[in-house]
Design an enzyme around this catalytic site. Structure first.
Site, PDB file in Angstrom:
ATOM      1  N   GLU A 177      20.994   7.410 -11.353  1.00  0.00           N
ATOM      2  CA  GLU A 177      22.065   7.211 -12.062  1.00  0.00           C
ATOM      3  C   GLU A 177      21.623   7.010 -13.471  1.00  0.00           C
ATOM      4  O   GLU A 177      20.541   6.312 -13.620  1.00  0.00           O
ATOM      5  CB  GLU A 177      22.721   6.045 -11.693  1.00  0.00           C
ATOM      6  CG  GLU A 177      24.130   5.676 -12.625  1.00  0.00           C
ATOM      7  CD  GLU A 177      25.152   4.725 -12.033  1.00  0.00           C
ATOM      8  OE1 GLU A 177      24.799   3.726 -11.321  1.00  0.00           O
ATOM      9  OE2 GLU A 177      26.205   4.731 -12.648  1.00  0.00           O
ATOM     10  N   CYS A 198      28.324   4.210 -10.693  1.00  0.00           N
ATOM     11  CA  CYS A 198      29.980   4.263 -11.383  1.00  0.00           C
ATOM     12  C   CYS A 198      29.913   5.130 -12.193  1.00  0.00           C
ATOM     13  O   CYS A 198      30.997   5.639 -12.977  1.00  0.00           O
ATOM     14  CB  CYS A 198      29.841   2.819 -11.938  1.00  0.00           C
ATOM     15  SG  CYS A 198      30.068   1.523 -10.816  1.00  0.00           S
ATOM     16  N   ASN A 245      32.744   7.194  -5.535  1.00  0.00           N
ATOM     17  CA  ASN A 245      31.495   6.431  -5.169  1.00  0.00           C
ATOM     18  C   ASN A 245      31.919   5.230  -4.836  1.00  0.00           C
ATOM     19  O   ASN A 245      32.019   5.093  -3.417  1.00  0.00           O
ATOM     20  CB  ASN A 245      30.976   6.066  -6.757  1.00  0.00           C
ATOM     21  CG  ASN A 245      29.792   5.136  -6.769  1.00  0.00           C
ATOM     22  OD1 ASN A 245      28.924   5.415  -6.004  1.00  0.00           O
ATOM     23  ND2 ASN A 245      29.864   4.017  -7.595  1.00  0.00           N
ATOM     24  N   GLU A 246      32.208   4.101  -5.478  1.00  0.00           N
ATOM     25  CA  GLU A 246      32.620   2.842  -5.018  1.00  0.00           C
ATOM     26  C   GLU A 246      34.116   2.807  -5.073  1.00  0.00           C
ATOM     27  O   GLU A 246      34.452   1.936  -5.718  1.00  0.00           O
ATOM     28  CB  GLU A 246      32.123   1.664  -5.696  1.00  0.00           C
ATOM     29  CG  GLU A 246      30.592   1.461  -5.201  1.00  0.00           C
ATOM     30  CD  GLU A 246      30.088   0.130  -6.067  1.00  0.00           C
ATOM     31  OE1 GLU A 246      30.376  -0.491  -7.007  1.00  0.00           O
ATOM     32  OE2 GLU A 246      28.819  -0.336  -5.320  1.00  0.00           O
TER      33      GLU A 246
HETATM   34  O1  AHR Z   1      23.325   0.683  -9.024  1.00  0.00           O
HETATM   35  C1  AHR Z   1      24.336   0.043  -9.836  1.00  0.00           C
HETATM   36  C2  AHR Z   1      25.770   0.120  -9.996  1.00  0.00           C
HETATM   37  O2  AHR Z   1      26.008  -0.699  -8.867  1.00  0.00           O
HETATM   38  C3  AHR Z   1      26.390   1.502  -9.494  1.00  0.00           C
HETATM   39  O3  AHR Z   1      26.596   2.381 -10.637  1.00  0.00           O
HETATM   40  C4  AHR Z   1      27.183   1.134  -8.544  1.00  0.00           C
HETATM   41  O4  AHR Z   1      27.772   2.070  -7.774  1.00  0.00           O
HETATM   42  C5  AHR Z   1      27.103  -0.068  -8.063  1.00  0.00           C
HETATM   43  O5  AHR Z   1      28.127  -1.078  -8.251  1.00  0.00           O
END
Ligand code: AHR
Length: 657
Positions: free
Chosen positions: A45, A243, A374-375
């Site tokens: 990321e 994220c 994602n989340e």
């Molecule tokens: O890894 C950091 C963050 O943690 C990521 O962006 C997210 O998916 C999670 O909350």
């Protein structure tokens, strides 16, 4: 003392203070399940300056003046600077992707009269003897302005320089470049562009790349950072997050179509980590997308990893704006997913397959899986996912879909998603856990009772947190790494259910991070792997092909006296691989009895990571303080006597004849 010698010496001390010998019985004939070839992967990321200022090797920050403050990162200086000599112009109506550029008026100036200096991302790291490629897009109606590119240290000493004399003068944009060498290694150099002569010139995308990019690709990735990934031989690479997929709001979500094609046309947006943590503000953190989806696929291919893109599902980050796309307007999002398959795998005669070919890769990238969301969580996620799944499965049944189980590995949100996704016949469910080291130890049996037949699990983001989730004082210490090693015996033992796993986040710049812990730390010139990196690497390089039974007293070895174990067979090399983690403060020994095998080699290969100090860490100056040490272990009567030091991760490879 060499690693090998050290281990032998420790083995000789084996009886001092060692708890009584017990058996672990391993049976290479009792295959429990396959280990997926992509089991151990990496999560990428653009957080912590992972991409811009990190693996994307561009050294100039705000190269095309598109940051919120157009001259952020730049300083102008010179005695002969008159009002209006340096202007930022905006051609938004004509080019909304790259609207701003610099208009320079040079009035009979000498070199030394007028310049622009770029501070780089936390300075610019340069290496003695290495070449640097300076390039710029320019437009001029008549010749007259010369450009002097210089790298200078903090005292103003010139480390390397080149003259660029713009050749074209037909008022059309043109790209010109020049390469020069640097005489000294400096961590925090700056880049200065001096103007000389008389005339007017427009400048854009002022760029500087080192000559040692990965595979020497122009405008490519930092070779040392990619090498760290390649050295893990990861089974997959998840990208672009995280994220960042969701965005603070929908306007800042990750849109892959805006990250492909010519780099100059990729519209920059703010990085969502720019404002996320008040204690780690990063006002100059943007995404140029110089590392875009083509480059991610190429990186995956280069390091032999399966590409695993994660796409926005019509929901912005639910911790932030929580914006939703109305269900009846989700179609463009779904189309992005369908088109991504065409971009990755489609024939060159298709629209997106052609773009891939135009970018230099006519062969397909062999995309096999994709994450939707994602989340994300709640009924809103389930509704949107259902529409994605229907469209994707009808057009691309060959693509495995990864579904989100939210932010936490337990609780109401998790339960709703886990139950619903299983009813929806999800292919793979993505679980995230940023938890204490103790949680990891307790959860080594988490998957022992998971349904073997239903959805598979992707442990898509995890890392033990020494202080608390994403706390700024978290450390990549041995306590966290050994807890992860112990937990991973449970992932490996349950490879029938757990098909993939990745530590997160992957990279952090020592001066530009927002989130810690992270697997690999970098600065402008250096890189080191944390103890967590070496744990991940040991699993990945020793993943085997089949899980086999490893028991003590007919029980899985999952925390009795602080010991955790799992075993796999590598049916390609015909070896048994045993991983045993001693998380206790005292040494333990175990007789490992290898049943079933007819004849074994007299010695096995022993690899150990150990430290009695749970706070031990690696650092730039002590990069392999905690790293695997190689040795040997004797095998007699199909038995090996394994002496495990306090807080040690022990791995044995035994050739089966
Ligand atoms: O890894 C950091 C963050 O943690 C990521 O962006 C997210 O998916 C999670 O909350």
């Amino acid at each position: 003392m060499s690693g090998k010698y050290l281990i032998s010496a420790l083995l000789a001390l084996s009886t001092i203070g060692v708890k009584a010998q017990k058996n672990i019985t391993v049976n290479p004939d009792k295959v429990i399940s396959k280990v997926q070839p992509e089991m151990w992967g990496v999560f990428f990321e653009d957080i912590n300056m992972g991409a811009d200022g990190g693996i994307y090797a561009e050294l100039i920050k705000n190269r095309s003046f598109e940051f919120y403050k157009p001259l952020m990162g730049w300083k102008t200086k010179g005695d002969k600077l008159k009002e209006g000599d340096l202007l930022v112009l905006n051609r938004k109506e004509k080019d909304s992707n790259n609207p701003r550029y610099l208009h320079v008026t040079s009035r009979a100036i000498q070199k030394g009269d007028l310049s622009m200096t770029n501070e780089g991302f936390k300075g610019i790291g340069v290496k003695k003897g290495l070449s640097y490629d300076f390039s710029v897009d320019y437009r001029q109606a008549a010749p007259g302005v010369k450009l002097h590119a210089e790298l200078v240290d903090s005292t103003g000493k010139v480390l390397g320089s080149a003259l660029l004399n713009p050749e074209r003068s037909d008022n059309q944009w043109a790209l010109q470049s020049v390469t020069f060498n640097v005489s000294e290694t400096v961590h925090n150099a700056q880049f200065t562009l001096w103007f000389e002569g008389s005339g007017e010139i427009d400048l854009d995308i002022i760029s500087l790349f080192p000559g040692d990019t990965w595979k020497n690709r122009k405008g490519g990735l930092r070779g040392d950072m990619v090498q760290m990934l390649a050295d893990m031989k990861p089974g997959f690479i998840r990208f672009p997050g995280g994220c960042i997929v969701e965005g603070y709001d929908l306007s800042t979500r990750y849109q892959w179509k805006k990250t492909v094609g010519p780099v100059a046309n990729r519209k920059l947006i703010v990085n969502r980590w720019n404002t996320e943590f008040a204690h780690r503000p990063a006002p100059d953190y943007y995404q140029t997308f110089g590392l875009g989806f083509f480059e991610y696929f190429q990186l995956a291919e280069d390091i032999g990893a399966e590409p695993l893109p994660i796409l926005n599902c019509g929901m912005a980050c639910q911790f932030n704006s929580a914006e939703l796309v109305p269900l009846d307007e989700l179609e463009p999002y779904i189309q992005d997913a369908l088109d991504l398959v065409e971009f990755a795998n489609g024939d060159v005669s298709t629209e997106w397959g052609k773009l891939r070919a135009d970018m230099g890769h006519p062969a397909p990238f062999h995309l096999k899986m994709m994450g939707v969301g994602n989340e994300n969580w709640g009924p809103q996620y389930l509704e949107r996912l259902a529409l994605f799944t229907k469209a994707m499965k009808s057009r691309h049944p060959e693509i495995k879909l990864i579904n989100s189980s939210g932010t936490d590995p337990e609780g109401e949100r998790f339960d709703l998603l886990n139950t619903s996704l299983r009813k929806m016949n999800a292919d793979v469910i993505d679980e995230h856990y940023y938890r204490t080291p103790e949680w990891f130890l307790k959860n080594a049996t988490r998957y022992d009772n998971y349904d073997r037949k239903g959805a598979k699990v992707f442990a898509g983001e995890y890392a033990a947190q020494s202080v608390g989730t994403a706390k700024a004082t978290n450390k990549n210490n041995w306590q966290c790494a050994i807890a992860e090693a112990a937990f991973m015996t449970g992932l490996e033992r349950n490879a029938e259910v757990v098909h993939m796993a990745s530590y997160a986040p992957l990279f952090a710049h020592a001066e530009g991070w927002q989130w810690t812990p992270d697997m690999i730390w970098v600065d402008n010139l250096r890189v080191y792997g944390t103890p967590n990196y070496y744990v991940q690497q040991l699993y990945s390089l020793n993943k085997g092909t089949d899980v086999v039974s490893s028991l003590a007293d007919q029980q899985v070895v999952a925390g009795q006296e602080g010991i955790y174990a799992s075993a796999v067979l590598d049916n390609k090399t015909k070896e048994l691989i045993l991983k045993v983690v001693n998380t206790s403060a005292i040494a333990h020994s175990r007789s490992v009895v290898i049943e079933g095998a007819k004849k074994l080699a007299a010695k096995g290969k022993l690899t150990v990571m150990e430290n009695t100090n749970l706070n031990a860490v690696n650092s730039f100056d002590n990069a392999i303080n905690l790293s695997p040490k190689q040795g040997e272990i004797k095998i007699k009567n199909n038995t090996l006597s394994l002496v495990m030091q306090p807080y040690s991760f022990n791995m044995v490879r035994v050739a089966l004849r």
